[in-house]
Design an enzyme around this catalytic site. Sequence first.
Site, PDB file in Angstrom:
ATOM      1  N   LYS A  39       5.130  68.177 -11.596  1.00  0.00           N
ATOM      2  CA  LYS A  39       4.766  69.196 -10.591  1.00  0.00           C
ATOM      3  C   LYS A  39       5.727  70.385 -10.683  1.00  0.00           C
ATOM      4  O   LYS A  39       6.800  70.283 -11.296  1.00  0.00           O
ATOM      5  CB  LYS A  39       4.818  68.582  -9.192  1.00  0.00           C
ATOM      6  CG  LYS A  39       6.204  68.096  -8.768  1.00  0.00           C
ATOM      7  CD  LYS A  39       6.129  67.285  -7.480  1.00  0.00           C
ATOM      8  CE  LYS A  39       7.507  66.771  -7.101  1.00  0.00           C
ATOM      9  NZ  LYS A  39       7.441  65.782  -6.015  1.00  0.00           N
ATOM     10  N   ARG A 137       5.270  61.582   5.899  1.00  0.00           N
ATOM     11  CA  ARG A 137       4.789  62.857   5.345  1.00  0.00           C
ATOM     12  C   ARG A 137       3.291  62.689   5.134  1.00  0.00           C
ATOM     13  O   ARG A 137       2.525  62.811   6.076  1.00  0.00           O
ATOM     14  CB  ARG A 137       5.577  63.184   4.059  1.00  0.00           C
ATOM     15  CG  ARG A 137       5.372  64.577   3.544  1.00  0.00           C
ATOM     16  CD  ARG A 137       6.317  64.919   2.380  1.00  0.00           C
ATOM     17  NE  ARG A 137       6.129  64.081   1.180  1.00  0.00           N
ATOM     18  CZ  ARG A 137       6.821  64.249   0.053  1.00  0.00           C
ATOM     19  NH1 ARG A 137       7.741  65.197  -0.047  1.00  0.00           N
ATOM     20  NH2 ARG A 137       6.611  63.465  -0.984  1.00  0.00           N
ATOM     21  N   HIS A 169       5.768  56.275  -0.801  1.00  0.00           N
ATOM     22  CA  HIS A 169       6.896  57.087  -1.276  1.00  0.00           C
ATOM     23  C   HIS A 169       8.156  56.748  -0.496  1.00  0.00           C
ATOM     24  O   HIS A 169       8.124  56.610   0.727  1.00  0.00           O
ATOM     25  CB  HIS A 169       6.538  58.568  -1.103  1.00  0.00           C
ATOM     26  CG  HIS A 169       7.451  59.513  -1.814  1.00  0.00           C
ATOM     27  ND1 HIS A 169       7.771  59.392  -3.149  1.00  0.00           N
ATOM     28  CD2 HIS A 169       8.106  60.615  -1.388  1.00  0.00           C
ATOM     29  CE1 HIS A 169       8.574  60.375  -3.510  1.00  0.00           C
ATOM     30  NE2 HIS A 169       8.802  61.140  -2.462  1.00  0.00           N
ATOM     31  N   ARG A 228       7.156  56.628 -10.768  1.00  0.00           N
ATOM     32  CA  ARG A 228       6.853  58.063 -10.760  1.00  0.00           C
ATOM     33  C   ARG A 228       8.099  58.941 -10.867  1.00  0.00           C
ATOM     34  O   ARG A 228       8.429  59.660  -9.934  1.00  0.00           O
ATOM     35  CB  ARG A 228       6.126  58.447  -9.462  1.00  0.00           C
ATOM     36  CG  ARG A 228       4.810  57.761  -9.189  1.00  0.00           C
ATOM     37  CD  ARG A 228       4.119  58.427  -7.993  1.00  0.00           C
ATOM     38  NE  ARG A 228       4.986  58.498  -6.839  1.00  0.00           N
ATOM     39  CZ  ARG A 228       5.051  57.574  -5.877  1.00  0.00           C
ATOM     40  NH1 ARG A 228       4.270  56.517  -5.919  1.00  0.00           N
ATOM     41  NH2 ARG A 228       5.877  57.730  -4.865  1.00  0.00           N
ATOM     42  N   TYR A 274      29.154  94.488  -5.267  1.00  0.00           N
ATOM     43  CA  TYR A 274      28.797  94.791  -3.874  1.00  0.00           C
ATOM     44  C   TYR A 274      29.746  94.083  -2.912  1.00  0.00           C
ATOM     45  O   TYR A 274      30.111  92.926  -3.135  1.00  0.00           O
ATOM     46  CB  TYR A 274      27.389  94.281  -3.576  1.00  0.00           C
ATOM     47  CG  TYR A 274      26.265  94.997  -4.261  1.00  0.00           C
ATOM     48  CD1 TYR A 274      26.088  96.378  -4.122  1.00  0.00           C
ATOM     49  CD2 TYR A 274      25.345  94.282  -5.025  1.00  0.00           C
ATOM     50  CE1 TYR A 274      25.016  97.021  -4.728  1.00  0.00           C
ATOM     51  CE2 TYR A 274      24.274  94.917  -5.638  1.00  0.00           C
ATOM     52  CZ  TYR A 274      24.113  96.289  -5.489  1.00  0.00           C
ATOM     53  OH  TYR A 274      23.064  96.910  -6.084  1.00  0.00           O
ATOM     54  N   CYS A 322      24.556  89.890  -8.250  1.00  0.00           N
ATOM     55  CA  CYS A 322      23.551  90.919  -7.952  1.00  0.00           C
ATOM     56  C   CYS A 322      22.153  90.386  -8.304  1.00  0.00           C
ATOM     57  O   CYS A 322      22.015  89.277  -8.801  1.00  0.00           O
ATOM     58  CB  CYS A 322      23.836  92.187  -8.747  1.00  0.00           C
ATOM     59  SG  CYS A 322      25.534  92.763  -8.598  1.00  0.00           S
ATOM     60  N   MET A 323      21.155  91.202  -8.100  1.00  0.00           N
ATOM     61  CA  MET A 323      19.790  90.754  -8.360  1.00  0.00           C
ATOM     62  C   MET A 323      19.555  90.471  -9.841  1.00  0.00           C
ATOM     63  O   MET A 323      18.936  89.464 -10.202  1.00  0.00           O
ATOM     64  CB  MET A 323      18.778  91.797  -7.863  1.00  0.00           C
ATOM     65  CG  MET A 323      17.338  91.339  -8.005  1.00  0.00           C
ATOM     66  SD  MET A 323      16.124  92.547  -7.482  1.00  0.00           S
ATOM     67  CE  MET A 323      16.288  92.503  -5.716  1.00  0.00           C
ATOM     68  N   ASP A 324      20.070  91.345 -10.714  1.00  0.00           N
ATOM     69  CA  ASP A 324      19.792  91.221 -12.154  1.00  0.00           C
ATOM     70  C   ASP A 324      21.047  91.059 -13.000  1.00  0.00           C
ATOM     71  O   ASP A 324      20.954  90.996 -14.225  1.00  0.00           O
ATOM     72  CB  ASP A 324      19.048  92.472 -12.636  1.00  0.00           C
ATOM     73  CG  ASP A 324      17.941  92.854 -11.690  1.00  0.00           C
ATOM     74  OD1 ASP A 324      17.034  92.028 -11.488  1.00  0.00           O
ATOM     75  OD2 ASP A 324      18.007  93.962 -11.120  1.00  0.00           O
TER      76      ASP A 324
HETATM   77  C1  LIG Z   1       8.080  64.652  -6.460  1.00  0.00           C
HETATM   78  C2  LIG Z   1       7.578  63.288  -6.304  1.00  0.00           C
HETATM   79  C3  LIG Z   1       7.999  62.279  -7.172  1.00  0.00           C
HETATM   80  C4  LIG Z   1       9.076  62.496  -8.218  1.00  0.00           C
HETATM   81  O1  LIG Z   1      10.314  62.599  -7.558  1.00  0.00           O
HETATM   82  P1  LIG Z   1      11.709  62.545  -8.355  1.00  0.00           P
HETATM   83  O2  LIG Z   1      12.714  62.348  -7.278  1.00  0.00           O
HETATM   84  O3  LIG Z   1      11.840  63.860  -9.043  1.00  0.00           O
HETATM   85  O4  LIG Z   1      11.613  61.435  -9.293  1.00  0.00           O
HETATM   86  C5  LIG Z   1       7.409  61.046  -7.066  1.00  0.00           C
HETATM   87  N1  LIG Z   1       6.464  60.810  -6.121  1.00  0.00           N
HETATM   88  C6  LIG Z   1       6.042  61.753  -5.254  1.00  0.00           C
HETATM   89  C7  LIG Z   1       5.003  61.415  -4.256  1.00  0.00           C
HETATM   90  C8  LIG Z   1       6.598  63.017  -5.313  1.00  0.00           C
HETATM   91  O5  LIG Z   1       6.197  63.944  -4.445  1.00  0.00           O
END
Ligand SMILES: *Cc1c(COP(=O)(O)O)cnc(C)c1O
Length: 382
Positions: A39, A137, A169, A228, A274, A322-324
């Site tokens: 993601k 969540r 999760h 995951r 700055y 700075c920004m850049d």
């Molecule tokens: C982002 C996410 C993960 C991966 O998390 P890490 O801590 O980067 O391994 C796994 N499951 C769900 C539902 C997530 O949102």
Amino acid sequence: MLMSDTRAWLEIDLSKISHNVKEIQKLLPSTSKIMAIVKANAYGHGDVACAKELSRCGIDFFGVSSVDEGISLREGGIREPILILGYTPPVHFHQVIQHDLIQTFLSLDYAKKANAWCKEHGVIMHGHVKVDTGMSRLGIITQQQDYRIEEVKEVYHLPHIAVDGIFSHFSVSDGLDEDNKAYTRKQIMLFDQVLKDLEDAGIDVGIRHLQNSYGILNYPDLKYDYVRPGLLFLGATSDDAIDTITHPDFQPIMQLKANISMVKTIQPGVCVSYGRHFTSERISRIATVSIGYADGYPRSVSNKGACALLHGKRVPIIGNICMDQMMLDVTDIKHVKEGDVVTLFGCDGDEKLPIDELTRLAQTINNETFCWMSARLPRIYK
Ligand SMILES: *Cc1c(COP(=O)(O)O)cnc(C)c1O
């Protein structure tokens, strides 16, 4: 070494991904497979590039946060199953079908909406049902105080969606104090209870998965079908100062680099950048570097002792970022010139500057530091 003609860039060594994947696999029971979470553009590393390399390493399942991210992978040629971990607004349900994506059924109401939409369009949407065992969540609540197993069963029985899997999760799998370990064990217990109740009701639950990166590092013995990880195959944890039960040898794949644009000598008592937070105390050599907070280097670490690497040595970043651009005090380094490459995290010769140092100064976790790396930085792959 990769040289670049751009002002600032990310160097990403994809060849280290296979090493990191093997390190993850070594921790896991042989029956658990990896669903790689790519993601947010693979935490800034490049979703398609990472997914292709992961696919070459035998990864056969991907996770993303949104339908657009799923489409990005499909358009990049990724053919493996892709689970959308988050919410897809019902107006985009057609894209889930069109691109053969797998949707998270995050509540009973939402699953019913998907079911009604599928009935109307004469299609079947595939998905995994999410249960909330303690994160509060997404997911149908299956916590101790409120255990809604009947809602989970109802999702499985909706006729126009196909529930191919189930997951939950962790919220504190990185916490090793007794209280947090007990909380995580409770989440595991609740997840197992959900699985048992479904199986007792004659439901084929499909693919089961629970562990994120710290769930793997601290609870490697769990035997679900998939894990995951997002961070781990990138060779990172949230912060290398956070203790873990296992200590695999992960190799970071990302480095942040930029060019020096100008070097000048200033007299004592001269202010830099700055806000005048740095004033020279000696005749100093100041190098201006072509990277700033618009590239994702956090301004919040200004004047807090942040460093960069130059010619294999640590040099202080001075004054406000700075920004850049930003400035380095290179008085103690010989022969510094325009075009020299500065490393903001990564390595230069034998000297290492882990992203974790920057992350701690910015008081965050590496997950966020990665996500700061802006679209303006070209990703240069090795
Ligand atoms: C982002 C996410 C993960 C991966 O998390 P890490 O801590 O980067 O391994 C796994 N499951 C769900 C539902 C997530 O949102």
